[in-house]
Design a protein around this motif. Structure first.
Motif, PDB file in Angstrom:
ATOM      1  N   GLY A 148     -33.955 -33.984 -11.004  1.00  0.00           N
ATOM      2  CA  GLY A 148     -35.354 -34.171 -11.369  1.00  0.00           C
ATOM      3  C   GLY A 148     -35.444 -34.441 -12.855  1.00  0.00           C
ATOM      4  N   LYS A 149     -36.300 -35.360 -13.245  1.00  0.00           N
ATOM      5  CA  LYS A 149     -36.418 -35.697 -14.667  1.00  0.00           C
ATOM      6  C   LYS A 149     -37.370 -34.730 -15.361  1.00  0.00           C
ATOM      7  N   ARG A 150     -37.228 -34.610 -16.657  1.00  0.00           N
ATOM      8  CA  ARG A 150     -38.170 -33.843 -17.469  1.00  0.00           C
ATOM      9  C   ARG A 150     -39.241 -34.768 -18.033  1.00  0.00           C
ATOM     10  N   LEU A 151     -38.883 -36.021 -18.275  1.00  0.00           N
ATOM     11  CA  LEU A 151     -39.779 -37.034 -18.836  1.00  0.00           C
ATOM     12  C   LEU A 151     -40.942 -37.300 -17.890  1.00  0.00           C
ATOM     13  N   ARG A 152     -42.149 -37.311 -18.422  1.00  0.00           N
ATOM     14  CA  ARG A 152     -43.323 -37.636 -17.605  1.00  0.00           C
ATOM     15  C   ARG A 152     -43.675 -39.102 -17.793  1.00  0.00           C
ATOM     16  N   TRP A 155     -36.163 -42.343 -12.874  1.00  0.00           N
ATOM     17  CA  TRP A 155     -36.451 -42.691 -14.257  1.00  0.00           C
ATOM     18  C   TRP A 155     -36.855 -44.162 -14.298  1.00  0.00           C
ATOM     19  N   ALA A 156     -38.114 -44.436 -14.640  1.00  0.00           N
ATOM     20  CA  ALA A 156     -38.640 -45.797 -14.638  1.00  0.00           C
ATOM     21  C   ALA A 156     -38.304 -46.496 -15.959  1.00  0.00           C
ATOM     22  N   ALA A 174     -32.328 -38.520 -18.931  1.00  0.00           N
ATOM     23  CA  ALA A 174     -31.422 -38.410 -17.782  1.00  0.00           C
ATOM     24  C   ALA A 174     -30.142 -37.685 -18.177  1.00  0.00           C
ATOM     25  N   GLY A 175     -29.628 -37.992 -19.364  1.00  0.00           N
ATOM     26  CA  GLY A 175     -28.420 -37.323 -19.829  1.00  0.00           C
ATOM     27  C   GLY A 175     -28.616 -35.834 -20.026  1.00  0.00           C
ATOM     28  N   GLU A 176     -29.767 -35.453 -20.592  1.00  0.00           N
ATOM     29  CA  GLU A 176     -30.046 -34.036 -20.799  1.00  0.00           C
ATOM     30  C   GLU A 176     -30.170 -33.294 -19.476  1.00  0.00           C
ATOM     31  N   MET A 177     -30.816 -33.911 -18.503  1.00  0.00           N
ATOM     32  CA  MET A 177     -30.950 -33.274 -17.203  1.00  0.00           C
ATOM     33  C   MET A 177     -29.600 -33.169 -16.484  1.00  0.00           C
ATOM     34  N   LEU A 178     -28.763 -34.202 -16.631  1.00  0.00           N
ATOM     35  CA  LEU A 178     -27.444 -34.151 -16.015  1.00  0.00           C
ATOM     36  C   LEU A 178     -26.603 -33.036 -16.616  1.00  0.00           C
ATOM     37  N   LEU A 230     -36.002 -29.909 -12.500  1.00  0.00           N
ATOM     38  CA  LEU A 230     -35.172 -29.136 -11.581  1.00  0.00           C
ATOM     39  C   LEU A 230     -34.540 -30.049 -10.532  1.00  0.00           C
ATOM     40  N   PRO A 231     -33.247 -29.896 -10.297  1.00  0.00           N
ATOM     41  CA  PRO A 231     -32.599 -30.732  -9.282  1.00  0.00           C
ATOM     42  C   PRO A 231     -32.818 -30.196  -7.877  1.00  0.00           C
ATOM     43  N   GLY A 232     -32.694 -31.081  -6.910  1.00  0.00           N
ATOM     44  CA  GLY A 232     -32.654 -30.671  -5.514  1.00  0.00           C
ATOM     45  C   GLY A 232     -31.216 -30.654  -5.044  1.00  0.00           C
ATOM     46  N   VAL A 233     -30.892 -29.739  -4.157  1.00  0.00           N
ATOM     47  CA  VAL A 233     -29.534 -29.612  -3.630  1.00  0.00           C
ATOM     48  C   VAL A 233     -29.586 -29.749  -2.119  1.00  0.00           C
ATOM     49  N   ALA A 234     -28.810 -30.686  -1.588  1.00  0.00           N
ATOM     50  CA  ALA A 234     -28.739 -30.902  -0.146  1.00  0.00           C
ATOM     51  C   ALA A 234     -27.470 -30.266   0.398  1.00  0.00           C
TER      52      ALA A 234
END
Length: 230
Positions: A101-105, A125-126, A141-145, A178-182
């Motif tokens: 999940g991205k933090r950027l709005r 991420w658009a 994206a890098g920070e979230m990764l 927050l990421p989702g986990v499958a």
């Protein structure tokens, strides 16, 4: 200057790849990276929306999601993938899959089929048509990764932690920051059970005993009662 897609690739090469190398990733393509830790492989995939899906998603085709996964090689038979996919597996061939999940709005970035009011999405991420926002997008994206994705890969790369997670956790969806986990299949499904059994063998556990008491298979609680904490 190249295409917007190439601008995304260049930004990722500058800002993402060095950080993944520091984190132990050894194998790269333009948008994918792999890290091998014993009999576990971690995968990171910056997946472009692509021309086919761009209209339905409502963004540029070079916008992207960030997907990752943990591949337990002991579970190759459980997920039904080919032997060839074990050296450079896609995230779809991983035992556990993570969607960041991205933090950027980006409240006005998505307009599916060009109709209706614009909106945002937490899982994509658009990138603007002229790639003018590429640095901000790739940085987020890098920070979230690094901050939310890789810790999950490290955690679920432990057979003990992965086994406990299978028995106690449901799959989750991503949200902002927050990421989702499958998990590998729904609890109780054939693939899920096969994965439990293959990790049980790896750990020397009795799968039948653990399946019989798995919290994730508990019946739904009565109204007003909460399900046991994961």
């Amino acid at each position: 200057m190249g295409s917007p897609g190439q601008a995304v690739d260049r930004s990722m090469r500058r800002h993402i790849r060095p950080r993944l190398e520091t984190a132990g990733f050894q194998d790269f393509t333009a948008r994918r990276a792999w890290r091998r830790r014993g009999d576990v492989i971690d995968v990171v995939d910056f997946q472009a929306v692509g021309a086919h899906a761009a209209a339905s998603v409502g963004c540029t085709p070079f916008s992207f999601s960030v997907r990752a996964g943990v591949r337990h090689q002991a579970c190759v038979a459980a997920d039904g993938s080919s032997a060839a996919s074990t050296t450079r597996p896609g995230y779809e061939h991983c035992t556990f899959q993570v969607l960041l999940g991205k933090r950027l709005r980006q409240p006005d970035a998505f307009r599916p089929w060009g109709t209706g009011p614009p909106r945002d999405r937490s899982d994509i991420w658009a990138v603007e048509d002229d790639a003018s926002n590429v640095e901000d997008v790739v940085a987020d994206a890098g920070e979230m990764l690094l901050g939310t994705g890789l810790p999950i890969l490290t955690e679920l790369g432990s057979p003990d932690v992965a086994y406990a997670a299978l028995l106690s956790r449901d799959s989750t969806e991503p949200s902002y920051g927050l990421p989702g986990v499958a998990m590998p299949g729904a609890p109780g499904s054939p693939r899920w059970v096969d994965t439990v059994r293959c990790l049980a063998v790896r750990l020397g556990r009795n799968a039948d005993d653990d399946l019989a008491t798995a919290p994730v298979l508990d019946p739904l609680p009565e109204p007003g009662q909460e399900k046991s904490a994961l």
